[in-house]
Design a protein around this motif. Structure first.
Motif, short mmCIF file in Angstrom:
data_model
loop_
_atom_site.label_atom_id
_atom_site.label_comp_id
_atom_site.label_asym_id
_atom_site.label_seq_id
_atom_site.Cartn_x
_atom_site.Cartn_y
_atom_site.Cartn_z
N VAL A 1 0.83 -1.20 0.00
CA VAL A 1 0.00 0.00 0.00
C VAL A 1 0.87 1.25 0.00
O VAL A 1 0.61 2.21 -0.75
CB VAL A 1 -0.95 -0.01 1.22
CG1 VAL A 1 -1.64 1.35 1.37
CG2 VAL A 1 -1.99 -1.10 1.07
N GLY B 1 2.26 1.83 -3.31
CA GLY B 1 1.21 2.35 -4.18
C GLY B 1 1.00 3.84 -3.99
O GLY B 1 0.78 4.59 -4.96
N LEU C 1 -1.21 6.12 -6.26
CA LEU C 1 -2.48 5.43 -5.99
C LEU C 1 -2.99 5.84 -4.62
O LEU C 1 -2.22 6.26 -3.75
CB LEU C 1 -2.29 3.92 -6.06
CG LEU C 1 -1.76 3.35 -7.38
CD1 LEU C 1 -1.62 1.84 -7.29
CD2 LEU C 1 -2.70 3.71 -8.53
N VAL D 1 -7.59 1.69 -4.82
CA VAL D 1 -7.03 0.46 -4.25
C VAL D 1 -8.06 -0.12 -3.27
O VAL D 1 -8.56 0.58 -2.40
CB VAL D 1 -5.72 0.73 -3.49
CG1 VAL D 1 -5.25 -0.54 -2.78
CG2 VAL D 1 -4.65 1.23 -4.45
N HIS E 1 -7.60 -1.61 -8.64
CA HIS E 1 -6.51 -2.43 -8.07
C HIS E 1 -7.02 -3.16 -6.83
O HIS E 1 -7.48 -2.52 -5.87
CB HIS E 1 -5.32 -1.54 -7.71
CG HIS E 1 -4.86 -0.67 -8.84
ND1 HIS E 1 -4.10 -1.14 -9.88
CD2 HIS E 1 -5.10 0.65 -9.09
CE1 HIS E 1 -3.87 -0.15 -10.74
NE2 HIS E 1 -4.47 0.94 -10.28
#
Length: 728
Positions: A536, A539, A544, A549, A662
């Protein structure tokens, strides 16, 4: 529990259902509050009340809490009036507007004659007024006012002592008035539309020492409700009812259970057909669906002028080439009144919906300006409806909104007496629709309409009873086109391939090879959390965020459960110090990603909708918290917020009907009882651009090969076939 005693002064904020934020003048407190609240002083209180007046003294029971923004407030759990004990209090009450026919002079006369016990003496005997020189007519008016005033107080105390909440008491009194006492004593379980069964059962044992016929009959119905919902069935067997009574309610009746079941059958609360025991609602709904689908299928027209010409034009306009199954799906949707189109991810279901819409417009000469009058695009969830709208550039609605569902009455404003008028109904994510919602949908449309049911029969079935999509397909009485050809997003696109292999219970690819859109990261159970957090954070560096996500997890509890991950993911995605508000055991703050868990047509938000908290203001009269759901911002009150949860991580069940750019999917043997084929297939097929699986390969393969899902007991297929047999 703490208490404060005193007088209600005024309301600062009040809702229609009796929730009040107000001021209370305190004259006495419990020992634990003596150093916290000055005597006398005025404090703020919150709670739900049936009636408050500024004449009586009250005792509020509850908790004195320090709100992070608004300071100390007394949260009232229950309350009671304090009997008037002084001549001054009695005089004030008698001279108040609550007692008709009694002005100040008459009040003084009564108190001088009857003293501080005047109210009790009047309630006991109207002649106590007449004896002191009050006319018979005036005495009757005063007596009726006092009795009426105190009757409701006695009723509130009675209901409160049974363990009912102020909110429940409010609803019961508004609906049943003074009859509620008789109903509780003679037909207690009929109140289940307002009070849940377990609470009613607790009330039963406050009134009766042993189970009686009333409770046995209610428990049989509740077994049917509970077991059918848990299992997704529309009926139970005799043994399941006996077993449910024993395990859920400790009732063993032997052969005498048949007498009780027969009583319920005679009352038409249960239907008994071919050794199947139905709640009448489910039997009637399956019957209605079967008969309606049969009637709708009776209208056909296989003549489609210029079909190939129009298809060619559509292909040129959308720059696509339809395969044989896709062309057949579009043609069948135009020929038949009922058409089913199914397929997994990447097989072109969205493309087909667009093709059907365009073909309909061309065949029936319906321009873009008027298409909404002729076509309805529907889905069971807000997210699925939004996806339809984005892909077709047309409005799409949840079925609940389309049918104008009333939350308070649990009824639909659009029904068989008032159906909608569209000619073509396209329903996406049909596998998620339960029997009750599908029956309601059919009641809400004209039976001359065409209906196209789109879905993926390999996904999880509906949460509620029924197996609508599968039963209709298995009847083999309606046009069904299954799309099987997979269209990859790139040469190395693997998500649709993996989903297809899961569906077939046959993983032929090397799932440990990294692809453009896929990666399986092996990790032991205790390392899954750290691995997830690293992914995470990487990302976030790449740009992101929580909007694109989504972490999907099979279970709520445990170190790798939804609840645990949500706490940490909130800190990663939304670390700032913003306005906060705690409801239950969850602390929300501005910017949080949340999921709504119930349908609320009034607010136009539905089960499974994902939103973001935009503001928090506990003093706002319209609502305490603002949440933006797909561009639609709503103000939520505390009771609405109870239906929220954080959504950085969410269950696979709740993700059904949604797609995410995602997806991160932890897999561990800890989830063993939730690891089965349809669940993993549903999780994998939620991912659009990338899928990362973290965890145990063996656990993943176990899930792929575990075909265990309880076979739902339904009779819709048989009922459909019975309808068609009648014309043969």
């Amino acid at each position: 529990m703490e208490y404060v005693k005193g007088k209600y002064r005024k309301s600062i904020f009040q809702t229609e259902d009796g929730y009040i934020v107000g001021l209370f003048r305190v004259s006495e407190v419990s020992a634990s509050l003596e150093d916290v609240i000055d005597i006398p002083s005025t404090i703020t209180f919150t709670g739900t009340f049936t009636n408050l007046n500024d004449i009586d003294n009250y005792i509020f029971h509850g908790e004195y809490l320090n709100h992070p923004r608004y300071g100390y407030q007394f949260k009232v759990e229950s309350y009671e009036k304090v009997e008037l004990t002084s001549e001054e209090q009695v005089l004030e009450f008698l001279a108040s507007p609550f007692v008709k026919g009694c002005g100040e002079k008459t009040a003084i006369k009564i108190v001088n004659a009857l003293g501080p016990d005047a109210i009790t003496l009047i309630k006991e005997d109207i002649n106590n007024l007449i004896r002191i020189g009050i006319s018979e007519k005036t005495s009757k008016t005063i007596f009726n006012s006092i009795v009426s005033f105190y009757d409701q107080d006695d009723l509130i105390m009675y209901l409160n002592n049974l363990g009912l909440s102020n909110k429940e008491i409010n609803k019961l009194i508004n609906k049943y008035g003074n009859k509620i006492k008789d109903i509780i004593q003679n037909d207690l379980y009929s109140l289940i539309d307002i009070v849940d069964f377990n609470k009613l059962d607790n009330i039963f044992f406050k009134m009766y020492e042993e189970t009686n016929d009333m409770r046995i009959l209610a428990c049989i119905i509740q077994v049917l409700k509970t077991k059918t919902f848990e299992q997704g069935d529309t009926y139970l067997t005799y043994d399941e009812i006996v077993d449910g009574l024993k395990k859920l309610y400790y009732i063993e009746l032997g052969d005498s259970i048949e007498d009780y079941i027969n009583t319920l059958i005679k009352k038409r609360e249960i239907r008994y057909i071919d050794n199947h025991f139905y709640l009448s609602t489910y039997f009637d709904e399956e019957t209605y669906i079967a008969k309606t689908l049969f009637k709708m299928s009776d209208i056909q027209d296989d003549n489609i002028p210029k079909f190939e010409y129009i298809i060619n034009n559509i292909e040129r306009e959308y720059n696509i080439t339809y395969n044989h199954d896709q062309i057949r799906a579009i043609r069948e949707a135009m020929i038949n009144q009922i058409t089913i189109v199914t397929g997994g991810p990447g097989t072109g279901k969205t493309t087909i919906i667009k093709g059907i819409l365009k073909m309909y417009q061309e065949l029936f000469d319906v321009g873009d300006k008027y298409i909404n009058k002729h076509v309805a695009l529907l889905a069971p969830t807000g997210r699925a409806a939004k996806r339809m709208s984005e892909s077709t550039f047309m409005p799409a609605y949840t079925i609940h909104r389309y049918l104008k569902w009333n939350k308070e009455t649990n009824e639909f404003g659009v029904n068989e007496l008032n159906p909608n008028e569209e000619d073509l109904i396209i329903v996406d994510e049909t596998s998620m629709i339960d029997i009750d919602l599908f029956a309601s949908l059919l009641k809400g449309i004209r039976h001359s309409s065409k209906i196209v049911l789109v879905g993926d029969s390999n996904q999880l079935p509906s949460v509620g009873p029924g197996n609508i999509l599968k039963d209709i397909i298995d009847s083999d009485m309606f046009a069904h086109i299954e799309l099987s050809e997979i269209y990859r997003q790139s040469e190395d696109s693997f998500i649709p391939i993996l989903a297809d292999e899961i569906k077939k219970h046959e993983i032929t690819s090397d799932i440990l090879i990294k692809r453009d859109d896929y990666n399986f990261i092996e990790a032991p159970s205790e390392a899954i959390a750290n691995t997830l957090y690293e992914i995470v954070n990487r990302g976030l560096i790449k740009g992101l965020d929580e909007k694109n996500v989504q972490v999907l997890i099979p279970m709520y509890k445990g170190i790798n459960g939804i609840d645990a991950f949500n706490e940490t993911l909130e800190f990663i995605f939304n670390p700032g110090e913003y306005d906060t508000h705690k409801v239950g055991n969850i602390n929300y703050k501005v910017g949080d990603k949340v999921i709504n868990l119930v349908n609320n047509v009034d607010l136009n938000i539905f089960n499974g909708d994902i939103g973001y908290i935009t503001w928090i203001d506990p003093k706002n009269k319209e609502g305490i918290m603002g949440v933006n759901f797909y561009g639609h911002e709503v103000a939520l009150k505390n009771e609405d917020i109870l239906s929220l949860k954080h959504a950085y991580a969410m269950s696979i069940h709740k993700a059904q009907g949604s797609e995410f750019d995602h997806v991160i999917l932890p897999i561990t043997k800890e989830y063993s009882r939730m690891l089965y084929n349809k669940l993993i297939y549903t999780a994998v097929s939620r991912a659009k651009k990338s899928l990362i699986i973290i965890g145990d390969v063996n656990a993943f393969m176990y899930a792929v090969n575990n075909t265990y899902t309880s076979v739902r007991k339904t009779t819709l297929k048989e009922m459909i076939l019975e309808q068609f047999k009648r014309i043969q």
